[in-house]
Design an enzyme around this catalytic site. Sequence first.
Site, short mmCIF file in Angstrom:
data_model
loop_
_atom_site.label_atom_id
_atom_site.label_comp_id
_atom_site.label_asym_id
_atom_site.label_seq_id
_atom_site.Cartn_x
_atom_site.Cartn_y
_atom_site.Cartn_z
N ASN A 19 23.58 6.09 10.33
CA ASN A 19 23.23 5.27 9.17
C ASN A 19 22.81 3.91 9.72
O ASN A 19 23.67 3.10 10.07
CB ASN A 19 24.44 5.16 8.23
CG ASN A 19 24.16 4.25 7.05
OD1 ASN A 19 23.03 3.83 6.83
ND2 ASN A 19 25.21 3.94 6.30
N TRP A 20 21.52 3.70 9.80
CA TRP A 20 21.03 2.45 10.39
C TRP A 20 21.22 1.25 9.46
O TRP A 20 21.00 0.11 9.86
CB TRP A 20 19.54 2.57 10.75
CG TRP A 20 19.30 3.37 12.00
CD1 TRP A 20 20.24 4.04 12.75
CD2 TRP A 20 18.04 3.57 12.67
NE1 TRP A 20 19.62 4.64 13.82
CE2 TRP A 20 18.29 4.37 13.80
CE3 TRP A 20 16.73 3.16 12.40
CZ2 TRP A 20 17.26 4.78 14.67
CZ3 TRP A 20 15.72 3.56 13.26
CH2 TRP A 20 15.99 4.36 14.39
N LYS A 21 21.57 1.50 8.23
CA LYS A 21 21.74 0.43 7.22
C LYS A 21 20.47 -0.44 7.22
O LYS A 21 19.38 0.08 7.45
CB LYS A 21 23.02 -0.36 7.49
CG LYS A 21 24.22 0.59 7.62
CD LYS A 21 25.55 -0.08 7.57
CE LYS A 21 26.65 0.97 7.69
NZ LYS A 21 27.98 0.41 7.62
N HIS A 105 27.20 5.38 -0.89
CA HIS A 105 27.85 4.60 0.17
C HIS A 105 28.52 3.38 -0.45
O HIS A 105 27.94 2.73 -1.33
CB HIS A 105 26.82 4.18 1.22
CG HIS A 105 27.46 3.63 2.46
ND1 HIS A 105 28.04 2.38 2.49
CD2 HIS A 105 27.67 4.17 3.68
CE1 HIS A 105 28.56 2.18 3.70
NE2 HIS A 105 28.34 3.23 4.44
N GLU A 107 28.88 0.45 0.46
CA GLU A 107 28.15 -0.82 0.53
C GLU A 107 27.15 -0.92 -0.63
O GLU A 107 26.77 -2.02 -1.03
CB GLU A 107 27.42 -0.95 1.88
CG GLU A 107 28.40 -1.30 2.98
CD GLU A 107 27.92 -0.99 4.38
OE1 GLU A 107 26.73 -0.66 4.56
OE2 GLU A 107 28.75 -1.06 5.30
N GLU A 177 34.83 8.20 3.80
CA GLU A 177 34.65 6.87 4.37
C GLU A 177 35.66 5.92 3.77
O GLU A 177 35.37 5.28 2.74
CB GLU A 177 33.24 6.36 4.01
CG GLU A 177 32.15 7.35 4.33
CD GLU A 177 31.09 6.68 5.16
OE1 GLU A 177 30.71 7.29 6.16
OE2 GLU A 177 30.71 5.55 4.84
N GLY A 183 32.87 -0.65 9.33
CA GLY A 183 32.43 -1.88 9.98
C GLY A 183 33.55 -2.82 10.39
O GLY A 183 33.30 -3.97 10.75
N SER A 222 33.92 3.10 11.52
CA SER A 222 34.30 2.62 12.86
C SER A 222 34.46 3.74 13.89
O SER A 222 35.32 3.64 14.77
CB SER A 222 35.56 1.76 12.79
OG SER A 222 35.29 0.58 12.05
P1 PGA Z 1 30.49 1.87 10.80
O1 PGA Z 1 29.78 2.33 9.46
O2 PGA Z 1 30.37 3.03 11.77
O3 PGA Z 1 29.70 0.66 11.25
O4 PGA Z 1 31.90 1.58 10.47
C1 PGA Z 1 30.05 3.60 8.95
C2 PGA Z 1 29.38 3.78 7.64
O5 PGA Z 1 29.08 2.82 6.94
O6 PGA Z 1 29.14 4.92 7.25
#
Ligand code: PGA
Length: 261
Positions: A19-21, A105, A107, A177, A183, A222
């Site tokens: 997931n490159w966000k 997600h 976020e 998640e 993160g 993470s």
């Molecule tokens: P992260 O993100 O690996 O940076 O914790 C995971 C995610 O948002 O799916």
Amino acid sequence: MTQTKTQVKNIAKKFVIANWKMHGNLKQNQALFEAYIQTLSGLKDTQVVVCVPYPYLAQAQSLLQGSGIAWGAQNMGKNEDGPFTGEVSATMLCDFGCEYVILGHSERATAYCESDENIAQKFMMAKDHGITPVLCVGETLIEREAGVMEMVVGKQLDTIIEMYGAEVFIDTVISYEPIWAIGTGLAATPDQAKAMHKFIRGKIASLNPDAAKSLKILYGGSVNPQNAVQLFVVQDIDGGLIGRCSLNAQEFEMICRATEV
Ligand code: PGA
């Protein structure tokens, strides 16, 4: 209930989804795609998927086609088409060869106030277009500390089940998640993840055993090269959704290889 128009393709044994966000640019992406292709095309049992920002779907399509690495988007509109400024439809994703889409997600769910109903509609829309939905579920730290994490995740799944039935989970992907792990550098322990993955599969199995069997349940939050093996050997963890470490080709390769240990 909506009927699925296209059969979602046969699903691999394990999955690692990048997931490159909101990261990258044409130049950096090219280098990362090339490194992925060089190091990850030959994995035996693992499907690698890269979910890029919308503007880079064409680049993903042109560079990844034929490599064995699939690509997808990080969100999708719930409507077929219409006056929805800023939205991107499932049909548009299909135009760029997307086989996967991340939905719900945290976020997005928190920053853009996305409801479980909205996410459920997107889930069905993706399936209707033959795109495999990657549904994110998870609890906040407060919810975990209060011991209500299964109730919270159960409710997220119930919305889809009530709207479309448990059979919609056939050949789909759920990513557990925990929001407190995303993160933060603080991943769930293998035991915490194991318990939640067991709960998720058990819940779906009680309603539709076929769906529970074909469903892939990933862990996200993470994941890094140090903790990946411990997490991926756990029963019911079928791979991972990787944010930060997917932006580093070497770290991402190590994580992908951890699924094949
Ligand atoms: P992260 O993100 O690996 O940076 O914790 C995971 C995610 O948002 O799916």
